[in-house]
Enzyme design. Sequence first.
Site, mmCIF file in Angstrom:
data_model
loop_
_atom_site.group_PDB
_atom_site.id
_atom_site.type_symbol
_atom_site.label_atom_id
_atom_site.label_comp_id
_atom_site.label_asym_id
_atom_site.label_seq_id
_atom_site.Cartn_x
_atom_site.Cartn_y
_atom_site.Cartn_z
ATOM 1 N N LYS A 299 0.832 -1.214 0.000
ATOM 2 C CA LYS A 299 0.000 0.000 0.000
ATOM 3 C C LYS A 299 0.863 1.260 0.000
ATOM 4 O O LYS A 299 0.619 2.201 0.740
ATOM 5 C CB LYS A 299 -0.932 -0.024 1.205
ATOM 6 C CG LYS A 299 -1.876 -1.212 1.204
ATOM 7 C CD LYS A 299 -2.850 -1.154 2.341
ATOM 8 C CE LYS A 299 -3.760 -2.341 2.393
ATOM 9 N NZ LYS A 299 -4.508 -2.638 1.221
ATOM 10 N N CYS A 300 1.841 1.257 -0.866
ATOM 11 C CA CYS A 300 2.825 2.336 -0.935
ATOM 12 C C CYS A 300 2.726 3.010 -2.303
ATOM 13 O O CYS A 300 2.333 2.376 -3.283
ATOM 14 C CB CYS A 300 4.219 1.716 -0.737
ATOM 15 S SG CYS A 300 5.611 2.801 -0.996
ATOM 16 N N GLY A 301 3.091 4.257 -2.371
ATOM 17 C CA GLY A 301 3.124 4.948 -3.652
ATOM 18 C C GLY A 301 4.108 4.313 -4.633
ATOM 19 O O GLY A 301 4.017 4.534 -5.837
#
Length: 178
Positions: free
Chosen positions: A54-56
């Site tokens: 759930k990271c950019g």
Amino acid sequence: MRKFLFLITVTLVSLLPLSAQSIYDFTMNDIDGNPVSLSKYKGKVVMIVNVASKCGLTKQYEGLEALYKKYKDKGFVVLGFPCNQFMGQEPGTEAEIMEFCTVNYGVTFPMFSKIEVNGDGTHPLYKYLRKTLPGGGSKSDIEWNFAKFLIGRDGKPVERFNPRTKPEETAASIEKLL
């Protein structure tokens, strides 16, 4: 008396843990919780990456998988280590992480159980990597998810890439080691 002191010294020194000489000195749990000695990857060029779902930068899974597929037959492997230390960007269970990686990015490279890469709970593997290749700045901390360590065929770290370095930008370094 000297002989006695010598024996005590030799005994105590032999009880001290050996400091790591390469990644081959570590055993890690795979994503299913099974212990895997990293000596399994002896003779390969290895990229160790702390990953998050759930990271950019999560789209880097795509580039990591492409590198793995392109070079695996030449002796290259990517090892993914989920980490939830950066704003809780890897909150899932190991099963959820693996499902996410497989379904969304077709990940086939080896994945391991969650670990910590900074702070008091830093896994010894990452202590070794950070000590060997401290990176920029005044601290050797991992900056964010998707920091990459390139390991030579001898199991020793060769190059560290910051998280924003796209996997494809590491290809020239990989090719030099293959």
